[in-house]
Design an enzyme around this catalytic site. Structure first.
Site, mmCIF file in Angstrom:
data_model
loop_
_atom_site.group_PDB
_atom_site.id
_atom_site.type_symbol
_atom_site.label_atom_id
_atom_site.label_comp_id
_atom_site.label_asym_id
_atom_site.label_seq_id
_atom_site.Cartn_x
_atom_site.Cartn_y
_atom_site.Cartn_z
ATOM 1 N N ASP A 132 0.428 14.502 2.605
ATOM 2 C CA ASP A 132 -0.214 13.177 2.586
ATOM 3 C C ASP A 132 -1.258 13.158 3.699
ATOM 4 O O ASP A 132 -0.920 13.111 4.880
ATOM 5 C CB ASP A 132 0.816 12.066 2.821
ATOM 6 C CG ASP A 132 1.728 11.832 1.621
ATOM 7 O OD1 ASP A 132 1.827 12.735 0.756
ATOM 8 O OD2 ASP A 132 2.357 10.767 1.561
ATOM 9 N N LYS A 161 -3.167 7.056 -2.170
ATOM 10 C CA LYS A 161 -2.085 6.338 -1.475
ATOM 11 C C LYS A 161 -2.698 5.204 -0.662
ATOM 12 O O LYS A 161 -3.717 5.386 -0.006
ATOM 13 C CB LYS A 161 -1.327 7.313 -0.572
ATOM 14 C CG LYS A 161 -0.248 6.693 0.303
ATOM 15 C CD LYS A 161 0.452 7.771 1.123
ATOM 16 C CE LYS A 161 1.366 7.207 2.193
ATOM 17 N NZ LYS A 161 2.013 8.258 3.015
ATOM 18 N N LYS A 170 0.364 6.039 -5.103
ATOM 19 C CA LYS A 170 1.483 5.852 -4.191
ATOM 20 C C LYS A 170 1.228 4.611 -3.353
ATOM 21 O O LYS A 170 0.171 4.466 -2.738
ATOM 22 C CB LYS A 170 1.661 7.065 -3.277
ATOM 23 C CG LYS A 170 2.782 6.886 -2.233
ATOM 24 C CD LYS A 170 3.005 8.139 -1.414
ATOM 25 C CE LYS A 170 4.004 7.904 -0.276
ATOM 26 N NZ LYS A 170 4.265 9.130 0.523
#
Length: 221
Positions: free
Chosen positions: A91, A153, A182
């Site tokens: 991430d 995300k 996400k």
């Protein structure tokens, strides 16, 4: 929606600067017991978790976290090192200053370089929506898509706000068909978990899901 279905979408997360090994072990053992999608933990713990738990866990870690303004070379090194140590998912935080400066090539190329460096491993791109205008959110959807990332995300959990349903709906309208979503930061109730999944989030990053589904009080990320 069953608890098992909810938990299969959860990146069980502990990213506090002062997270101890005892706390990290709790997160890992919860993830194994409740079969969450992954654990999302600081890079410094990746190797130790892999050595301790082997293939029982899907390990996710963070790169350029939480501010995003590291150089591209630094982020690529971090990502490759994390994979070498046992991470399966990365991430990364975008260079938000570059986005604000309209240096879109830098933002897109950086994402693409990291994805190339980690190959088949999953890359999730944190765009930190709380700092972006609506137009910047739309633009970053385009950049993430063009760069070949696996996920977009919402948040680090360290900004001024976390995920919102409105931002997820904006993402849905502007990301490409191969990009998943996400939500992270501020997901505090079971209703929140279900709402974000129903809106199309393949993952939710939170430290709270296991406690919420057991009916316990929660605080933090």
């Amino acid at each position: 929606m069953t608890n098992k279905e909810i938990l299969s979408h959860i990146d069980h997360t502990l990213l506090k600067q002062f997270a101890t090994w005892e706390e990290i072990k709790v997160i890992c053992e919860d993830a194994i017991e409740y079969q969450t999608a992954s654990v999302c933990i600081p890079p410094a713990y990746v190797k130790k978790i892999k050595k301790t738990y082997g293939d029982k866990l899907n390990i996710c870690t963070v790169i350029g976290f939480p501010l995003g303004y590291n150089t591209t070379a630094t982020k690529v090194f971090e990502a490759v090192d994390a994979v070498k140590n046992g991470a399966s998912e990365i991430d990364m935080v975008i260079n938000i200053t570059a986005l604000k400066n309209k240096d879109y090539d830098l933002v897109q190329n950086e994402i693409a370089e990291i994805k190339k460096a980690i190959g088949a491993k999953i890359l999730k791109v944190i765009v930190e929506t709380c700092f972006l205008t609506a137009a910047e959110k739309v633009k970053v959807c385009e950049l993430v898509t063009n760069a070949g990332a696996d996920y977009i995300k919402t948040s680090t959990g360290f900004g001024t706000a976390g995920a919102t349903i409105e931002d997820i709906r904006l993402f849905k309208a502007h990301i490409g068909p191969n990009v998943k979503m996400k939500a992270a930061g501020g997901v505090k109730t079971v209703d929140d978990l279900i709402a974000f999944i129903n809106e199309g989030c393949a993952r939710i990053g939170t430290s709270s899901a296991v406690k919420l589904l057991k009916g316990e009080a929660v605080s933090g990320y």
